[in-house]
Design an enzyme around this catalytic site. Structure first.
Site, mmCIF file in Angstrom:
data_model
loop_
_atom_site.group_PDB
_atom_site.id
_atom_site.type_symbol
_atom_site.label_atom_id
_atom_site.label_comp_id
_atom_site.label_asym_id
_atom_site.label_seq_id
_atom_site.Cartn_x
_atom_site.Cartn_y
_atom_site.Cartn_z
ATOM 1 N N HIS A 29 69.539 33.544 -30.185
ATOM 2 C CA HIS A 29 69.183 33.167 -28.813
ATOM 3 C C HIS A 29 67.695 33.405 -28.565
ATOM 4 O O HIS A 29 67.042 34.122 -29.319
ATOM 5 C CB HIS A 29 69.998 33.979 -27.801
ATOM 6 C CG HIS A 29 71.406 33.486 -27.636
ATOM 7 N ND1 HIS A 29 72.403 33.811 -28.518
ATOM 8 C CD2 HIS A 29 71.980 32.688 -26.700
ATOM 9 C CE1 HIS A 29 73.542 33.235 -28.136
ATOM 10 N NE2 HIS A 29 73.307 32.544 -27.034
ATOM 11 N N LYS B 244 66.966 36.817 -23.656
ATOM 12 C CA LYS B 244 68.381 37.130 -23.417
ATOM 13 C C LYS B 244 68.564 38.650 -23.399
ATOM 14 O O LYS B 244 68.137 39.343 -24.325
ATOM 15 C CB LYS B 244 69.268 36.492 -24.496
ATOM 16 C CG LYS B 244 70.746 36.729 -24.240
ATOM 17 C CD LYS B 244 71.602 35.854 -25.139
ATOM 18 C CE LYS B 244 73.077 36.175 -25.003
ATOM 19 N NZ LYS B 244 73.609 35.972 -23.661
HETATM 20 P P1 NAD Z 1 67.111 33.847 -16.241
HETATM 21 O O1 NAD Z 1 66.531 35.223 -16.427
HETATM 22 O O2 NAD Z 1 66.217 32.679 -16.485
HETATM 23 O O3 NAD Z 1 67.685 33.707 -14.761
HETATM 24 C C1 NAD Z 1 68.393 34.702 -14.098
HETATM 25 C C2 NAD Z 1 67.996 34.611 -12.633
HETATM 26 O O4 NAD Z 1 68.843 35.491 -11.887
HETATM 27 C C3 NAD Z 1 66.550 35.032 -12.351
HETATM 28 O O5 NAD Z 1 65.895 34.033 -11.606
HETATM 29 C C4 NAD Z 1 66.712 36.331 -11.557
HETATM 30 O O6 NAD Z 1 65.662 36.515 -10.603
HETATM 31 C C5 NAD Z 1 68.054 36.077 -10.883
HETATM 32 N N1 NAD Z 1 68.689 37.293 -10.386
HETATM 33 C C6 NAD Z 1 68.737 38.532 -10.935
HETATM 34 N N2 NAD Z 1 69.460 39.358 -10.187
HETATM 35 C C7 NAD Z 1 69.900 38.634 -9.127
HETATM 36 C C8 NAD Z 1 70.691 38.949 -7.992
HETATM 37 N N3 NAD Z 1 71.190 40.178 -7.787
HETATM 38 N N4 NAD Z 1 70.953 37.965 -7.100
HETATM 39 C C9 NAD Z 1 70.461 36.722 -7.288
HETATM 40 N N5 NAD Z 1 69.691 36.373 -8.347
HETATM 41 C C10 NAD Z 1 69.411 37.325 -9.245
HETATM 42 O O7 NAD Z 1 68.392 33.800 -17.178
HETATM 43 P P2 NAD Z 1 69.178 32.484 -17.705
HETATM 44 O O8 NAD Z 1 68.648 32.117 -19.040
HETATM 45 O O9 NAD Z 1 69.196 31.462 -16.619
HETATM 46 O O10 NAD Z 1 70.619 33.090 -17.954
HETATM 47 C C11 NAD Z 1 71.379 33.646 -16.901
HETATM 48 C C12 NAD Z 1 72.686 34.193 -17.431
HETATM 49 O O11 NAD Z 1 73.500 33.123 -17.903
HETATM 50 C C13 NAD Z 1 72.566 35.157 -18.619
HETATM 51 O O12 NAD Z 1 73.556 36.159 -18.522
HETATM 52 C C14 NAD Z 1 72.861 34.275 -19.827
HETATM 53 O O13 NAD Z 1 73.364 34.998 -20.923
HETATM 54 C C15 NAD Z 1 73.934 33.380 -19.235
HETATM 55 N N6 NAD Z 1 74.119 32.087 -19.890
HETATM 56 C C16 NAD Z 1 75.414 31.662 -19.966
HETATM 57 C C17 NAD Z 1 75.690 30.416 -20.494
HETATM 58 C C18 NAD Z 1 77.119 29.948 -20.514
HETATM 59 O O14 NAD Z 1 77.386 28.839 -21.016
HETATM 60 N N7 NAD Z 1 78.057 30.722 -19.981
HETATM 61 C C19 NAD Z 1 74.660 29.604 -20.976
HETATM 62 C C20 NAD Z 1 73.349 30.072 -20.888
HETATM 63 C C21 NAD Z 1 73.081 31.320 -20.325
#
Ligand code: NAD
Length: 274
Positions: A157, A161
């Protein structure tokens, strides 16, 4: 139930996945975005953040207030492992069905989400991976494990992450372990006298990985990738899935938004919606 006008709020809207979800919801039929929540970019127009033109929906920080005012049917959460459970509780308290992509939820967390969703008589959905190719990879891996019991997982990843191993790797390992148990297959024992010159060289391995080694790589350039490698005398089978773009997750997210309100309690895994 009105399936044609689903009111959607997105939590983590300023993040990499959140911006992609905003675009996907705007393009999808039968749903519309009513609110966006994040800790960053507060006050920014989500349409502009998602490079989709002005939407007149601004990022807000108080999830509770947002749910009260905008009355969404569904809350999509792509935030961080530390925040997701609190967001899920807040959504369920408001009778809003959560669709959760954030990874890092424990078995105890999932039980709590299921209980709270049942108490409210609503559906909830969690998928460690919303990409159909990854779901198929997990199913093929479980199939192969019946014949090739010796297996290791490498997941790769992007460097930002936070959690490791990935939710997809853990779920793949659990599915393989389950298939092995069903087929009463016992993998080769490890040779005695192993020397691990650097701790972790042989990957993470324990009850939570079904005793299958998982190796996590974190480097710039990757999005989300996984190899499941089966070894047998004189042969190797490698299953590999690559999400090269976050668009790969969007059909799964849109499907979950459409279906979550017809579920009873919590459903985990996209394969259960297909
Ligand atoms: P990212 O860091 O780009 O985005 C996360 C966002 O959440 C940030 O903008 C942050 O400011 C915000 N945030 C943090 N705490 C918060 C809160 N309490 N309330 C509201 N917003 C808050 O991360 P990403 O790459 O977008 O990934 C997000 C999550 O999704 C991770 O856990 C990742 O592993 C997961 N993910 C899952 C899949 C899937 O298919 N299930 C795919 C990709 C990523």
């Amino acid at each position: 139930m009105d399936h044609d006008n689903i009111r959607v709020a997105v939590c983590g809207a300023a993040g990499r996945m959140g911006r992609e979800v905003i675009r996907a919801v705007m393009e999808a039929d039968g749903m519309h975005l009513v609110a966006a929540v994040d800790r960053h970019e507060i006050g920014a127009d989500v349409g502009e953040l998602a490079q989709d033109g002005k939407l007149n929906i601004r990022i807000e920080s108080d999830l509770h207030a947002v749910l009260e005012r905008s009355e969404p049917h569904v809350l999509v959460d792509f935030t961080v492992p530390d925040a997701v459970m609190l967001n899920a509780r807040t959504a369920l308290t408001h009778g809003v069905s959560p669709v959760i992509g954030t990874t890092g939820l424990s078995a105890k967390d999932l039980k709590e989400i299921d209980r709270k969703a049942n108490e409210k008589g609503i559906g909830a959905f969690v998928a460690p991976n919303f990409a159909i190719g990854a779901v198929l990879m997990m199913q093929f891996a479980a199939q192969a494990a019946r014949y090739l019991p010796d297996v290791e997982i490498i997941e790769l990843h992007h460097e930002k992450k936070l959690d490791s191993p990935s939710g997809t790797a853990l779920l793949t390992a659990q599915k393989i372990a389950e298939a092995r148990r069903e087929a009463q297959i016992v993998p080769q024992p490890q040779p005695s006298g192993l020397i691990e010159k650097a701790k972790g060289a042989r990957g993470a391995r324990g009850a939570e990985t079904g005793d299958i080694p998982i190796h996590s790589v974190r480097l710039p350039g990757f999005v989300a990738h996984q190899e499941v490698i089966f070894g047998g005398p004189g042969q190797i089978l490698t299953l590999r899935h690559d999400s090269t773009d976050r668009r790969s997750f969007m059909p799964g997210v849109i499907l979950a938004i459409r279906k979550v309100r017809s579920l009873n309690g919590l459903v985990v895994g996209l394969e259960n919606l297909l």
